[in-house]
Write a protein that holds these residues in place. Structure first.
Motif, short mmCIF file in Angstrom:
data_model
loop_
_atom_site.label_atom_id
_atom_site.label_comp_id
_atom_site.label_asym_id
_atom_site.label_seq_id
_atom_site.Cartn_x
_atom_site.Cartn_y
_atom_site.Cartn_z
N GLY A 379 59.77 9.68 80.74
CA GLY A 379 58.98 10.89 80.59
C GLY A 379 59.56 12.05 81.36
O GLY A 379 59.52 13.20 80.89
N GLU A 380 60.12 11.78 82.53
CA GLU A 380 60.71 12.84 83.34
C GLU A 380 61.92 13.46 82.65
O GLU A 380 62.07 14.69 82.60
CB GLU A 380 61.12 12.27 84.71
N ILE A 381 62.79 12.63 82.07
CA ILE A 381 63.99 13.14 81.41
C ILE A 381 63.61 14.00 80.21
O ILE A 381 64.11 15.13 80.06
CB ILE A 381 64.90 11.97 80.98
N VAL A 382 62.75 13.47 79.36
CA VAL A 382 62.38 14.21 78.15
C VAL A 382 61.64 15.50 78.51
O VAL A 382 61.83 16.54 77.87
CB VAL A 382 61.52 13.33 77.22
N ALA A 383 60.82 15.46 79.56
CA ALA A 383 60.07 16.66 79.96
C ALA A 383 61.01 17.72 80.54
O ALA A 383 60.89 18.91 80.22
CB ALA A 383 58.99 16.29 80.96
N VAL A 384 61.92 17.32 81.40
CA VAL A 384 62.85 18.29 82.00
C VAL A 384 63.74 18.92 80.93
O VAL A 384 64.04 20.12 80.99
CB VAL A 384 63.70 17.60 83.09
#
Length: 749
Positions: A379-384
């Protein structure tokens, strides 16, 4: 002595300026607040009612605030939801993923409620993102009962598109999910949804419908000419896949009524739009990492790719995701491999039919990371990245240039080998993907001693002259054939790419003999000068303990022999090729796949919740504050340093007491929670590992990276066969998928 005191120059004293952040105009204050981390923004809001009113009355601040490193929880969920109201895509993505996997939102989340929330956030994210991406989170396989959260989210998104006005990206996601089933009825339904999405302006859906029509009218020249024109209309959008498909047709002589100069102008425009990747400046942002750590990570991902038989595009896209994330978000050493395997999970779901499941990703790291940690990092990668996972890579331009140059298979394999080697080195970040691809094709033709290695029509179509690609070509030759490969902490050479391309499937291009560097320089008319760091033959090997200290390299024949047994994951989520759950259950022993009534049997692949050591941050506001409080007690180091710098702008310029380092140290003193960390051994230190009581190597405290499982050999570690891994949490030890039950997985080796 008295005379010396008389002659001493009086020291100028710096006086604190009366001008500070309180005196700045509101427009300047808004510029300071825009883009702050959410934690700092709410700390500033709590300082004074003036700041509170200013932040609350400007919605643009909430649309730009970022939540890097933060995850939704009961304490901060209201602030995530407030950012969602102002179309903050990062908050939308994280909330959607958190509800989908029931991670961090609530302890007793029900699938029906969570699926409703997830579909709401995913539909909103698709309306804001230029590229459809949410389908990769809810793609099959699903649970057999059909009650898992993924299936319920899909049905909610499907009903939303039928009853309300939806974006074309949401329609494409529904079509993409339906196309992953083998059922003929669902395949037909998928084409109907593709057509709907195409009619609403989705270029990705238009490409799929175009390919379907192209396969049916392959023998009709008139239809072929018309189809190229239709594809050209779709390529007016910024979809890279549509443009690459169109230019592939151009390279095969299908001009669609255009002239050769017009085609050359179109392709050269795409080449010119390629920008430098910037990885050479990555470690100005990443203070805790270095190029050697990244090298070892990419080398490991190459073998994971080879083990799973993934396409080269999946590897290139994953590396681009890692680099783009590292350019935006500081990452610790302990989370570097978590970042790498999570990027592979995302790209395999985006580009492959067979995927790496979340549970398998945690298993590949030998329990170093828990299931919940992988979920959060995904989730962090896709959000960033704001959902923009697919970007042009070196491999995309390489395939285009190979088609334009009409190279043979050996030249193409050699160019792919050179292009893949560039993934290991950050020095190529100063070049664009198109420049690297052109240099790889040019160098491949030179090494194979082909006539006219860069023909005139390549200059016309790409816009690159030979002189433009000579610097990158020389750097490429040096990195691939002159400089030795990096070695790990046991002086084992990391040669995953060279081993891969030494197989007969790639015509053993990595084994071929090449000319000397001086000979290449003389042919190109360049000066044959090697930098001092261009070769490390006589230097000490770089002692890096990225992977497990027990890591042993296998030759490629042994790796190929074990690959078949490693491709199949021994977990609930399997590829569509599928295996019978009853067979898996019998082989896995006491492992239970039942989670009846939870609605998450297709999503929660591990039991229990992750035990988080760090305390959840609560962003409570203080509405009753009218007087300023100490800002330094609330803000983080970066924000306080910026405010402190504004506060001392008017100090005496002749003062010798004020410097950037002083500001940083002063901010560090006032920053809450700041602790002095012990500096571990440097990457080149000989004390990066020790011999434990069992006679095996283990890393010293503070060494470069934590040990993880070696997946090269495709076998479980000895400590996984009855011994507890030191990084396994207490909850994992109690899990049914703990190390005790991994004894039953010896059939994989």
């Amino acid at each position: 002595m008295r005379e010396q005191r008389r002659n001493r120059v009086p020291r100028t004293r710096s006086t604190r300026s009366k001008y500070n952040i309180w005196c700045l105009p509101e427009e300047v204050q808004l510029l300071l607040f825009a883009g702050l981390p959410a934690r700092d923004l709410l700390s500033v809001r709590a300082v004074h009612s003036k700041f509170r009113n200013l932040i609350d009355s400007n919605p643009s601040i909430w649309s730009t605030v970022h939540f890097h490193g933060e995850w939704p929880s009961p304490g901060n969920r209201t602030h995530f939801e407030r950012a969602v109201e102002h179309n903050n895509i990062e908050a939308i993505i994280k909330l959607g993923v958190a509800y989908l996997y029931n991670e961090g939102i609530s302890e007793d989340g029900k699938a029906a409620n969570n699926s409703s929330q997830t579909s709401k956030y995913f539909c909103k994210a698709e309306a804001l993102s230029p590229l459809p991406f949410t389908w990769l989170f809810i793609r099959p396989p699903w649970s057999a009962s059909g009650t898992c959260c993924k299936a319920m989210v899909f049905n909610n998104m499907k009903n939303h598109c039928k009853t309300k006005a939806s974006s074309s990206s949401t329609m494409y996601c529904i079509a993409k999910i339906l196309s992953l089933f083998d059922d003929e009825a669902k395949q037909k339904e998928a084409m109907d949804w593709y057509q709907k999405a195409s009619n609403h302006g989705s270029p990705h859906a238009a490409l799929v419908t175009w390919k379907n029509a192209q396969s049916q009218n392959r023998l009709d020249p008139g239809c072929s000419l018309n189809s190229i024109r239709q594809l050209r209309e779709c390529a007016n959008n910024s979809c890279i896949d549509v443009k690459l498909t169109l230019f592939e047709c151009y390279s095969k002589g299908q001009f669609g009524g255009l002239t050769k100069p017009q085609i050359a102008e179109s392709i050269s425009q795409l080449v010119k739009s390629s920008r430098p990747m910037g990885t050479s400046d990555m470690f100005f942002q990443q203070q805790n990492l270095n190029a050697s750590m990244r090298y070892i990570l990419i080398d490991w991902l190459v073998e994971v790719t080879d083990m799973k038989d993934f396409d080269n595009l999946t590897l290139h896209t994953a590396v681009r995701c890692i680099d783009r994330y590292l350019l935006l978000q500081p990452t610790t050493r302990s989370n570097l491999q978590l970042l790498g395997i999570s990027a592979m999970v995302i790209c395999s779901r985006l580009l492959e039919k067979d995927i790496i499941t979340i549970r398998e990703a945690a298993w590949l790291t030998d329990g170093t990371y828990a299931y919940e940690e992988v979920v959060r990092m995904i989730g962090e990668i896709v959000a960033v990245l704001h959902g923009q996972i697919r970007v042009p890579t070196v491999l995309d331009f390489l395939k285009l240039f190979c088609n334009l140059a009409a190279v043979d298979r050996q030249t193409e394999f050699l160019a792919q080998f050179l292009a893949e080697m560039t993934l290991l080195y950050t020095e190529f970040g100063s070049n664009s993907p198109a420049t690297i691809a052109a240099s790889a094709v040019f160098l491949s033709r030179m090494l194979l001693q082909q006539d006219f290695p860069w023909p005139s029509h390549m200059v016309e179509f790409t816009g690159y002259k030979v002189v433009d690609i000579i610097p990158c070509t020389l750097l490429l030759f040096r990195k691939c054939f002159v400089e030795p490969s990096l070695t790990d902490h046991r002086d084992v050479t990391l040669m995953a790419i060279k081993q891969r391309y030494s197989e007969s499937d790639f015509m053993e291009v990595s084994k071929m003999e090449v000319m000397k560097y001086t000979e290449l320089c003389s042919m190109l008319g360049a000066q044959s000068v090697l930098d001092d760091n261009s070769t490390r033959e006589d230097d000490e090997p770089c002692h890096m303990d990225f992977l497990s200290p027990n890591k042993e390299r296998m030759d490629q024949s042994e790796l190929s022999k074990d690959r078949d047994s490693m491709v199949v994951t021994p977990f609930v989520e399997l590829s569509e090729a599928g295996h019978d759950n009853s067979v898996l259950a019998s082989e896995l022993g006491n492992v239970s796949f039942d989670s009846v009534g939870t609605g998450y049997e297709g999503d929660q692949e591990s039991e229990g919740e992750m035990e988080v050591d760090e305390e959840e941050w609560s962003m409570d506001t203080h509405d009753g504050l009218d007087e300023p409080i100490d800002i330094s007690s609330e803000l983080s180091l970066n924000t306080f340093s910026a405010i402190l710098a504004v506060d001392v702008l008017s100090c005496d310029s002749n003062s010798e007491d004020t410097s950037n380092s002083d500001l940083s140290s002063l901010a560090a003193c006032f920053s809450p929670g700041t602790k002095r960390s012990r500096q571990g051994p440097s990457p080149g230190s000989r004390r990066s590992y020790r011999i434990n009581a069992g006679g095996k190597l283990s890393p010293c405290k503070g060494s470069v990276l934590q040990p993880v499982q070696n997946v090269y050999s495709g076998r479980l570690r000895s400590h996984s066969k009855g011994h507890q891994h030191k990084n396994v949490t207490q909850r994992q030890r109690r899990s049914q998928f703990g190390c005790e039950n991994r004894v039953n997985l010896e059939y994989l080796s």
